[in-house]
Scaffold this active site. Sequence first.
Site, PDB file in Angstrom:
ATOM      1  N   ASN A 170       0.861  -1.310   0.028  1.00 36.44           N
ATOM      2  CA  ASN A 170      -0.006  -0.276  -0.015  1.00 36.44           C
ATOM      3  C   ASN A 170       0.811   1.048  -0.193  1.00 36.44           C
ATOM      4  O   ASN A 170       1.632   1.519   1.066  1.00 36.44           O
ATOM      5  CB  ASN A 170      -0.852   0.221   1.346  1.00 36.44           C
TER       6      ASN A 170
ATOM      7  N   ARG B 146      -2.860  -2.341  -3.032  1.00 37.34           N
ATOM      8  CA  ARG B 146      -4.279  -1.715  -2.703  1.00 37.34           C
ATOM      9  C   ARG B 146      -3.839  -0.212  -4.304  1.00 37.34           C
ATOM     10  O   ARG B 146      -2.950   0.142  -4.030  1.00 37.34           O
ATOM     11  CB  ARG B 146      -3.727  -0.838  -1.730  1.00 37.34           C
TER      12      ARG B 146
ATOM     13  N   HIS C  20     -13.032   2.892   0.375  1.00 35.58           N
ATOM     14  CA  HIS C  20     -12.638   1.373   1.529  1.00 35.58           C
ATOM     15  C   HIS C  20     -13.652   0.503   1.292  1.00 35.58           C
ATOM     16  O   HIS C  20     -13.850  -0.411   2.505  1.00 35.58           O
ATOM     17  CB  HIS C  20     -13.963   2.466   2.532  1.00 35.58           C
TER      18      HIS C  20
ATOM     19  N   ARG D 245     -10.993  15.543   8.050  1.00 33.82           N
ATOM     20  CA  ARG D 245     -11.789  16.478   6.609  1.00 33.82           C
ATOM     21  C   ARG D 245     -13.190  16.631   7.178  1.00 33.82           C
ATOM     22  O   ARG D 245     -13.835  15.774   8.107  1.00 33.82           O
ATOM     23  CB  ARG D 245     -11.671  15.449   5.426  1.00 33.82           C
TER      24      ARG D 245
ATOM     25  N   GLU E 162      -7.780  -6.286   5.572  1.00 33.63           N
ATOM     26  CA  GLU E 162      -7.476  -5.089   4.452  1.00 33.63           C
ATOM     27  C   GLU E 162      -6.640  -5.896   3.292  1.00 33.63           C
ATOM     28  O   GLU E 162      -7.279  -5.996   2.235  1.00 33.63           O
ATOM     29  CB  GLU E 162      -7.547  -3.397   3.906  1.00 33.63           C
TER      30      GLU E 162
END
Length: 414
Positions: A7, A98, A187, A248, A398
């Site tokens: 990743n 990823r 996600h 965010r 993940e």
Amino acid sequence: MKILTLNCGSSSLKFDVIHTTIEKMQRNEDSSLVRGIIEKIGSNEAIVRFKTHHGHDSKVKMPVNDHKEALKKIIEILTGDNPKILSSLEEIAGVGHRVVHGGETFTKSVVIDSAVKEEIVACSDFAPLHNPQNLIGIQVASEFFPHIPHVAVFDTGFHHTMPNYSYIYPLPYNIYQKHRIRRYGFHGSSHRFVSKQAAELLGIPSEKSKLITAHLGNGCSITAIRGGRSVDTSMGHTPLEGLMMGTRCGDIDPALILHIMNKEGLSIAEADAMMNKKSGLLGISQLSNDLREIEDARDKGHEMATLALDIFCYRLKKYISSYMGVLGGADALVFTGGIGENSCIVRELATKDLDFMGIKIDQSKNTMNNGVLGKYERPTDISASDAKVKTLVVPTNEELVIARDTVLCIEKLL
Ligand code: ADP
């Protein structure tokens, strides 16, 4: 098969080596041999951390100039003697990458060839901060592992099943036609993984399940899943839409952006940074984007930390409630990600007073899991015995999704 997952971020490279086969994944018996991260790549003080399944834990600082050097370091870790992880690099059968944005092209994971690479480049327009970094990871890994398959696993892939009324913005339609501006969601690997785990725990076939999965980490998103397929998700064209997050803002009045730019004299880049890097938990609390620090400060009576947590949970609760409507009720609400798995206060506040729609947690089960088991191993039911909708805490993984998809792609089963 041993699969290396990568990743690649702008200054970091996360890795995992997972031992998996079709049989192992069917029995949930696949496991990580080693996982780690190199952070602050490009500095003299890069941090190299890794942990093996035998419990060997290491953290060192060293100069790491670029991602190529970072991967070289990872290979040294994998082939070193102390600890012994692989007898040789030949044991790695594939590399899973990823990739954040797959646009409308990639609805599932694919073996990477030059056409796939070109298409990932084309999707960079949608994710200018992420896809180019992911491509660096692919490039560098292809140099070190030229003779084994590389597979791209997209964050957006799982959400391609959203119906058009869910993914089209009510803007002039030609904006979508010309620029493919629409909701994509992110996600995806996490929502896919935890929804499958939840269905297994509930003993319901995935095709018959109705689930709401809340992935709450530094980035946060929530997804409505019917029959194993994503039908709506809170992140949109970019990961900024939806829930309030660490830094965010999530959903705001879109007219505000122009208004604030005007009032504060902000450039486009500054406005973007304000919404993506200076808002959310950090923006309100003025303290931290890390929920642990927010919770500690709240416990000590810090007013703005309290407000930050209240807004975070209130907005989450609104999404949970609306997705109950989207699905017409659900079998379970699933919490995952660093916050979802560990914060009992978030789980409590976000589900408060939702018993009228069947969601009710058992406070003792909820608090028992808080931090005690840390990143706990198994999916856990924290609902009250009379709750019609189960509330579950399911640790996400993940990397496992990436490794499994890599094997399935190699075996041409995906
Ligand atoms: P990322 O999205 O970067 O993968 P994580 O899923 O690790 O992030 O989630 C990070 C968030 O989880 C941070 O806000 C952190 O404070 C929060 N978190 C981790 N452990 C706990 C805990 N024990 N209690 C509350 N929050 C936690």
